[in-house]
Design a protein around this motif. Structure first.
Motif, PDB file in Angstrom:
ATOM      1  N   GLU A  59      10.400  -7.484   1.970  1.00  7.29           N
ATOM      2  CA  GLU A  59      11.028  -8.626   1.411  1.00  7.29           C
ATOM      3  C   GLU A  59      12.732  -8.084   0.733  1.00  7.29           C
ATOM      4  O   GLU A  59      13.618  -8.611   0.316  1.00  7.29           O
ATOM      5  N   ARG A  86       0.980 -13.480   4.378  1.00  7.86           N
ATOM      6  CA  ARG A  86       1.114 -12.327   4.518  1.00  7.86           C
ATOM      7  C   ARG A  86       1.333 -12.215   3.011  1.00  7.86           C
ATOM      8  O   ARG A  86       0.675 -11.199   2.591  1.00  7.86           O
ATOM      9  N   PRO A  87       1.556 -12.711   2.004  1.00  8.37           N
ATOM     10  CA  PRO A  87       1.916 -12.270   0.198  1.00  8.37           C
ATOM     11  C   PRO A  87       0.504 -12.310   0.044  1.00  8.37           C
ATOM     12  O   PRO A  87       0.437 -11.410  -0.753  1.00  8.37           O
ATOM     13  N   PRO A 102      -0.050  -8.366   0.343  1.00  6.59           N
ATOM     14  CA  PRO A 102       0.869  -8.339  -0.899  1.00  6.59           C
ATOM     15  C   PRO A 102       1.678  -6.961  -0.908  1.00  6.59           C
ATOM     16  O   PRO A 102       3.323  -7.283  -1.011  1.00  6.59           O
ATOM     17  N   LYS A 103       2.050  -6.373  -0.487  1.00  3.32           N
ATOM     18  CA  LYS A 103       2.381  -4.719  -0.855  1.00  3.32           C
ATOM     19  C   LYS A 103       3.903  -4.630   0.967  1.00  3.32           C
ATOM     20  O   LYS A 103       5.194  -4.095   0.525  1.00  3.32           O
ATOM     21  N   PHE A 137       4.729  -7.448   2.607  1.00  2.29           N
ATOM     22  CA  PHE A 137       5.098  -8.254   2.447  1.00  2.29           C
ATOM     23  C   PHE A 137       6.580  -8.327   1.768  1.00  2.29           C
ATOM     24  O   PHE A 137       7.420  -8.386   1.470  1.00  2.29           O
ATOM     25  N   ASP A 138       6.208  -7.230   0.101  1.00  5.66           N
ATOM     26  CA  ASP A 138       7.023  -7.282  -0.865  1.00  5.66           C
ATOM     27  C   ASP A 138       7.915  -6.307  -0.172  1.00  5.66           C
ATOM     28  O   ASP A 138       9.425  -6.153  -0.558  1.00  5.66           O
TER      29      ASP A 138
END
Length: 276
Positions: free
Chosen positions: A238, A226-227, A231-232, A234-235
């Motif tokens: 997080e 997923r990162p 990326p967005k 996943f972030d």
């Protein structure tokens, strides 16, 4: 004469045996060739799926980047582009965490036994809400308190799940079912749920496209990637994970879930003469 006949018969038998062996080998070779073709076809389908995922991702990212650059250009012309101080970053992270937490809570209660409906909803909400929230370019997308309509959104979502189950006898993620159902679900979020949540309708939703089926399945089946692939999103999760405890009370989520839990328990029929 008899010897000649026996010799001819034996020769024929030998020829037939050899022919059977050759046919058997040929059959095996054909089966192996068919297996190789299937492997090649599978590899080709995988490459094609990855290409479709990359194309859809690139188109979405490029469109989003163009809009972001246009906004920055406007802010520069107006002289209003500020510097992101640590205080601003923390404040922004809390807004991101609140927004993600609110949507995650609604989806969790709505789709308790309907993971496929959640995936289809996320296919639209990820690019439309989550990515915009992570971009930080559109303040209007932040949710700092759970909206008053949240319980109604959950209720209507469950009703739509019931309708989908009645109309379709496969999971929504079935390749033949997806094209029909995803449009139905997107229309509900676009024209009903999101306008209720935000109190207004964004015209961009009319041109926003959901993730494709291969993309959302990749999200589900490859969490370790997923990162890299998302990326967005996943972030965003997080940031939510990091600040979950901080925003649970300030957003009203604690009180909301407590009321929802109490209401659901009151609605559950109780045995008349105790448990059996």
């Amino acid at each position: 004469m008899l010897d000649n006949l026996l010799t001819a018969t034996n020769a024929t038998r030998t020829s037939l045996t050899n022919l059977k062996k050759k046919l058997s080998k040929l059959r095996i070779q054909v089966e192996e060739f068919g297996a190789d073709l299937e492997k090649i076809d599978t590899k080709f389908e995988n490459v094609l799926s990855q290409a479709e995922i990359y194309k859809a991702k690139l188109e979405r990212e490029m469109g989003r980047e163009v809009r972001r650059l246009e906004r920055e250009l406007t802010l520069l012309r107006n002289g209003s582009l500020g510097v992101m101080t640590p205080e601003k970053i923390t404040e922004t992270d809390l807004k991101v965490a609140s927004t993600v937490g609110i949507f995650d809570t609604m989806l969790r209660h709505m789709c308790a036994n309907a993971d496929d409906f959640r995936l289809a909803s996320e296919a639209f909400l990820f690019p439309v809400v989550f990515e915009r929230v992570m971009d930080g370019s559109e303040e209007a997308y932040y949710l700092e308190e759970i909206p008053p309509c949240a319980a109604l959104i959950i209720k209507r979502g469950k009703e739509h799940i019931e309708w989908v189950r009645e109309e379709y006898h496969t999971h929504i993620t079935d390749p033949e079912t997806w094209p029909d159902v995803i449009d139905y679900i997107v229309e509900w979020w676009r024209n009903d749920a999101l306008p209720m949540i935000y109190g207004a309708r964004d015209e961009q939703w009319d041109i926003d496209m959901p993730l494709s089926l291969p993309e959302i399945l990749l999200w589900r089946e490859s969490p370790g990637d997923r990162p890299l692939n998302f990326p967005k999103i996943f972030d965003a999760y997080e940031v939510y994970r990091k600040h979950k405890d901080e925003i649970y009370g300030t957003t009203g989520l604690r009180e909301f879930e407590l009321k929802l839990f109490t209401y659901e328990n009151e609605e559950t029929p109780q045995p008349r003469f105790g448990s059996r």
